[in-house]
Design a protein around this motif. Sequence first.
Motif, short mmCIF file in Angstrom:
data_model
loop_
_atom_site.label_atom_id
_atom_site.label_comp_id
_atom_site.label_asym_id
_atom_site.label_seq_id
_atom_site.Cartn_x
_atom_site.Cartn_y
_atom_site.Cartn_z
N GLY A 1 -30.81 66.65 -23.39
CA GLY A 1 -30.93 66.95 -21.96
C GLY A 1 -32.32 67.41 -21.61
O GLY A 1 -32.87 67.04 -20.54
N GLN B 1 -31.48 75.18 -15.58
CA GLN B 1 -30.06 75.02 -15.82
C GLN B 1 -29.26 76.12 -15.11
O GLN B 1 -28.24 75.85 -14.46
CB GLN B 1 -29.80 75.11 -17.34
N THR C 1 -26.59 75.62 -12.09
CA THR C 1 -25.20 76.04 -12.31
C THR C 1 -24.73 76.93 -11.16
O THR C 1 -23.60 76.79 -10.66
CB THR C 1 -25.07 76.80 -13.64
N THR D 1 -23.39 69.67 -10.13
CA THR D 1 -22.74 69.05 -11.27
C THR D 1 -23.43 67.75 -11.68
O THR D 1 -23.52 67.45 -12.88
CB THR D 1 -21.26 68.78 -10.97
N GLU D 2 -23.89 66.97 -10.74
CA GLU D 2 -24.55 65.70 -11.08
C GLU D 2 -25.82 65.95 -11.89
O GLU D 2 -26.09 65.27 -12.88
CB GLU D 2 -24.87 64.92 -9.80
N TRP D 3 -26.61 66.93 -11.46
CA TRP D 3 -27.83 67.27 -12.19
C TRP D 3 -27.48 67.78 -13.58
O TRP D 3 -28.11 67.39 -14.58
CB TRP D 3 -28.61 68.34 -11.43
N LEU D 4 -26.48 68.64 -13.68
CA LEU D 4 -26.10 69.21 -14.96
C LEU D 4 -25.57 68.15 -15.92
O LEU D 4 -25.77 68.25 -17.14
CB LEU D 4 -25.04 70.30 -14.75
N GLN D 5 -24.92 67.13 -15.40
CA GLN D 5 -24.46 66.03 -16.25
C GLN D 5 -25.62 65.17 -16.71
O GLN D 5 -25.62 64.66 -17.85
CB GLN D 5 -23.43 65.20 -15.49
N SER D 6 -26.62 65.02 -15.85
CA SER D 6 -27.78 64.21 -16.22
C SER D 6 -28.68 64.92 -17.22
O SER D 6 -29.28 64.27 -18.08
CB SER D 6 -28.60 63.88 -14.96
N TYR D 7 -28.75 66.25 -17.11
CA TYR D 7 -29.63 67.03 -17.99
C TYR D 7 -28.86 68.18 -18.62
O TYR D 7 -29.04 69.35 -18.26
CB TYR D 7 -30.83 67.55 -17.19
N PRO D 8 -27.98 67.87 -19.58
CA PRO D 8 -27.18 68.92 -20.21
C PRO D 8 -28.04 69.89 -21.01
O PRO D 8 -29.19 69.59 -21.33
CB PRO D 8 -26.23 68.13 -21.13
#
Length: 429
Positions: A278, A257, A261, A266-273
């Motif tokens: 996540g 994470q 960051t 952002t796309e990865w972070l939205q997919s795996y919060p």
Amino acid sequence: MLQREQPQPLYQRVPGSPDGGTHPSSPSSRGGPDTAERTMRKFGFIVCIMASVAAMAAFGKNARQFVATVSDSSTLPFRAVHSPEDDPDASAPWPRLAWLMSFPNSGTSFTMKMVGRVTGLTAATNYGKECVEKDGKNIPLFDDSPGGPFILHPNDREIPQRYVMTKTHCGGRCQTCGLSKYIETPESFLEACLKGGHYIPKTTANKNNGKKSSSSTSSLKDMEFVNSKYDKKLVQRAIHLIRDPFDNLVSRFHLEQHEKTKKNRTEWLQSYPNTAEGFQSWCGYMDGKSLKDETNSDLIDDKVRSLFKKIPCHGDFYRYTQWHNLALEVVEDLDLPTLVVHYENYERNYEGAVDAVLDFLELPRNNALPEFIAGKRYKSLYFSDKQRLAALKLVRYLADEETWELLERYDDTTELEDNAAEEEAYESQ
């Protein structure tokens, strides 16, 4: 190459040293007589015993060995029986290299920072990217070992007189690798323990597209990173760091994470919060990537394959257990006096755990302890009871006997089974 004289003593006595003095040998000279005649002492310092932190205070500075009794196995660090003469090369000059061996995200950074702050002395690392000078260079700990390890703070901290704690993650830890890539042998694991990398100047042609350089200064852009390795004979002791497998694996997710960051993915972070959901999604993605390799591999048996299906991030549980198996095997093969530290002991008995580390490395306590802030426990937040049961079965199945003795404190199988039975009985009413 850095030339250093042996620094003056920072303190008068050394635990276990008969005369209380320091050894005058220069760190830049690593020679010494052949040690083939030394006898095997496997049961002297390889078999770990439980050590009482309270009993440690009773050991005088002249103690020839550290042997302790058990009072509460859940809170005390394991300690190898050892004496200074038990180093593989008793004639090796000072300072000597002591590994900090750790599976990634098991408390490595905190341990390094804590020892640095409380002693005011530098540590070392296999990994040159962690200690780059302004000119883009790395400073090796030993003048005759340019391949490492490298000094973390070469300009503002002294080098310890005795043992220099040196970070290594060894091998078998790649999260994105398939099964055939992360399964290790003792030989390949040791090789990885000795490996790292550092920066060297680029060739004139590389720096200037074939044109000669007229500048006498250099920076990181003028350097290239190369892999490197040092001689196993430099290693004289080891600290083996262990963390609860569930917390360890979730911390690896948190590191991912952090890296995403920094790169603004952002796309990865939205997919795996950064939530339990996540984490489970990320594990599902990672497990899916390795499914074909695991299904067709003859490197694992059907029981492991069956358990894999029930465990999120099952590859990391395999890597975790294999790593600790091989770490114990390597220190035994190298005859290294070894201190095993459970990360949770920093929370349960901070003073005692720190004293154990400083005693083992024969380091002074020059400054106050930094604050230890305990992290969250993730096993019940990020894993279901069924997933935890399957993961513990896998770890127990894969772990060598000695490894399981060190990991058993994390086994709450009985509690989980009782909870499952109660839940089943409730649902059947």
